[in-house]
Design a protein around this motif. Structure first.
Motif, short mmCIF file in Angstrom:
data_model
loop_
_atom_site.label_atom_id
_atom_site.label_comp_id
_atom_site.label_asym_id
_atom_site.label_seq_id
_atom_site.Cartn_x
_atom_site.Cartn_y
_atom_site.Cartn_z
N TRP A 1 -3.18 -1.71 2.99
CA TRP A 1 -3.69 -0.29 3.50
C TRP A 1 -4.45 0.14 2.62
O TRP A 1 -4.24 0.37 1.53
N ASP A 2 -5.64 0.89 3.10
CA ASP A 2 -6.65 1.57 2.19
C ASP A 2 -5.90 3.04 1.97
O ASP A 2 -5.22 3.43 2.87
N GLU A 3 -6.54 3.70 0.67
CA GLU A 3 -5.95 4.85 0.40
C GLU A 3 -6.32 6.00 1.52
O GLU A 3 -5.75 6.97 1.88
N ARG A 4 -7.45 5.71 2.23
CA ARG A 4 -7.86 6.52 3.26
C ARG A 4 -7.04 6.73 4.73
O ARG A 4 -6.81 7.87 5.14
N GLY B 1 0.84 -1.27 -0.13
CA GLY B 1 0.01 -0.07 0.09
C GLY B 1 0.88 1.14 -0.15
O GLY B 1 2.09 1.10 0.16
N GLY B 2 0.28 2.32 -0.09
CA GLY B 2 1.26 3.40 -0.26
C GLY B 2 1.29 4.44 0.81
O GLY B 2 1.17 5.67 0.81
N VAL B 3 1.04 3.91 2.11
CA VAL B 3 1.14 4.41 3.23
C VAL B 3 2.45 4.87 3.76
O VAL B 3 3.06 3.94 3.99
N GLU B 4 3.18 6.10 3.66
CA GLU B 4 4.44 6.32 3.78
C GLU B 4 4.80 6.09 5.34
O GLU B 4 5.84 5.61 5.63
N LEU C 1 -2.87 4.68 12.76
CA LEU C 1 -2.40 3.43 12.07
C LEU C 1 -1.81 2.26 12.95
O LEU C 1 -2.14 1.37 12.63
N ASP D 1 -2.89 9.69 11.28
CA ASP D 1 -1.53 9.74 11.72
C ASP D 1 -0.82 8.68 12.26
O ASP D 1 -1.72 7.63 12.15
N ASP E 1 -3.91 7.20 4.03
CA ASP E 1 -2.67 8.32 3.82
C ASP E 1 -3.08 9.45 4.71
O ASP E 1 -2.09 10.14 5.20
N ASP E 2 -4.24 9.89 5.17
CA ASP E 2 -4.49 10.93 5.85
C ASP E 2 -4.67 10.73 7.41
O ASP E 2 -4.74 11.63 8.32
#
Length: 469
Positions: A197-200, A177-180, A209, A205, A202-203
């Motif tokens: 990880w879901d794209e949501r 997933g794209g969660v940095e 997570l 903290d 990303d926002d």
């Protein structure tokens, strides 16, 4: 406690739950209407509108689901709630009951209300399965009790939240997933599992997570501890539920509750009279409400419910076919039949005629159903009862049955309500009889009908009884 709210009731229910329960992951329109910042934090429960727009499902952690359901039941006297015996995420030992063209009907065991069935599409299994085969399945999609559908099952066991899910994995890389920020978390997915990880996310903290992954790992541990399942073709254990999954309740909103939700929504944003009643009719009607409130200055100032405008545009009108959607206090829906609308009154009344099939007798009247009999039902939007007059082929009145129910709603293709057991009949000889008070008392005793709603039903039955004498 925190909840995520979605669907046509979102603004009203956010207002209802905002102070006591807390709302997270609000949509952009909700953030604008409340002029508030809602955290992107894990939701301990999700409140989502059902596909038919009749109510909502509440699923998640049990304490939060219970608290949210209590608040929802306070909306109106005709809000009813039921626990789901086959909630999303629950794992069952199942047995194939029968096979259809595209899948199999599964026996999932029983609860205190009877047998539980599920549906498994053939794409979910590698080998051919037959009636009697044993399988271990998980509920992928739960369904409301008033739906005709069965809960959708899968043989792939996962654990999910709205921000991420864990899937079985033998790969060394357990995070995708794209969660940095995910690489900075102090915990990893449980051995044998990978996190998606879901794209949501990303926002969210780091704390959010981390809390999400901890919850997922706890639930994955429960699945890891299950005994090995029987293979297809083996007898296995008796069908039954192995894990709880997400605690789930289904709340059906009656007409009075929809108007109470209008009042809640009006505290936040301009809302037309009958906003939620109109939106519950059809998707097209829902879009029309949004358009009217957006472009008409006075559309959102409350006022009367525009029944005539709604039904002229979407139905039911004279000549249409209308079903009687007879909801039962246990949660399921029975369609009593479909008939032709023979008369339409824009003030909120329709007359429905049905040709009856012969055989048996009419409930409580004790009169034989004959070929050529016609049932004439008069329905009025918002009324707590409706009468059906049965006539023979010669026009002779064979009896009248008055059903006491939650306020009738006349949707384009169905008249919807929940039956409240107690009814009043008038026999052909003029005798008036009140029936099924004992069934109402029993429904109260087992928790299917709240006492305030039962008291209303008894009062309505008494008024009808006096009027018919």
């Amino acid at each position: 406690m925190s909840v995520r709210v979605r669907g046509i009731y979102a603004t009203a229910l956010t207002r209802l739950l905002y102070d006591d329960t807390g709302v997270v992951q609000a949509s952009e329109p909700i953030r604008e209407r409340f002029d508030a910042t809602f955290p992107v934090a894990p939701a301990l429960a999700t409140v989502a509108t059902t596909d038919d727009r009749q109510g909502v499902g509440v699923s998640g952690e049990e304490p939060t689901v219970d608290a949210a359901t209590d608040r929802l039941e306070s909306v109106g006297v005709d809000t009813l709630a039921w626990n789901d015996p086959a909630p999303e995420g629950a794992v069952f030992d199942a047995r194939v009951e029968s096979t259809k063209r595209s899948g199999a009907v599964l026996d999932l065991g029983e609860d205190d209300k009877g047998g539980i069935e599920g549906w498994l599409h053939f794409s979910q299994v590698d080998d051919r399965i037959e009636a009697g085969d044993a399988l271990r399945v998980q509920i992928r999609e739960a369904v409301a009790p008033w739906s005709d559908d069965r809960p959708v099952c899968t043989t792939d066991l996962t654990v999910e939240t709205e921000l991420a899910r864990l899937v079985r994995s033998d790969q060394s890389d357990a995070t995708t997933g794209g969660v940095e920020l995910a690489s900075l978390l102090p915990t990893d997915p449980r051995d044998g599992w990978a996190v998606r990880w879901d794209e949501r996310a990303d926002d969210a903290d780091l704390d959010a997570l981390g809390a999400t992954l901890d919850r997922l790992n706890e639930r994955a541990a429960v699945l890891d501890a299950l005994p090995n399942p029987a293979s297809a073709g083996e007898s296995g254990d008796e069908p039954g539920r192995l894990t709880d999954g997400l605690a789930t309740t289904w709340c059906w909103f009656g007409r009075e509750s929809r108007f109470a939700l209008d009042d809640l929504r009006r505290e936040v944003t301009p809302t037309m009279g009958g906003h939620h009643r109109a939106k519950a009719a059809t998707n097209a009607a829902s879009a029309a409400v949004d358009f009217a409130e957006a472009v008409c200055d006075d559309a959102g100032d409350g006022g009367e419910f525009p029944f005539a405008a709604l039904t002229r545009q979407f139905g039911p009108r004279e000549g249409d076919t209308l079903a009687l959607g007879h909801g039962k206090p246990a949660g399921h829906l029975v369609v009593l039949g479909r008939g032709e609308v023979t008369d339409y009154d824009p003030v909120g009344k329709v007359t429905l005629e049905r040709e009856m099939t012969p055989g048996g007798t009419y409930d409580a009247l004790g009169v034989e159903r004959r070929a050529g009999d016609v049932a004439v039902t008069k329905l009025q939007e918002g009324r707590w009862w409706y009468p059906t007059v049965y006539r023979g082929s010669d026009g002779e009145r064979r009896g009248t049955y008055v059903n006491v129910c939650t306020p009738v709603e006349l949707f384009p293709d169905v008249a919807r309500y929940v039956d409240l057991h107690v009814d009043v009949v008038k026999h052909a000889d003029g005798r008036v009889e009140r029936v099924d008070d004992d069934e109402l008392d029993e429904a109260v005793a087992v928790g299917e009908i709240p006492e305030p709603l039962a008291e209303k039903a008894r009062a309505v039955a008494s008024a009808v009884e006096n009027a018919l004498r």
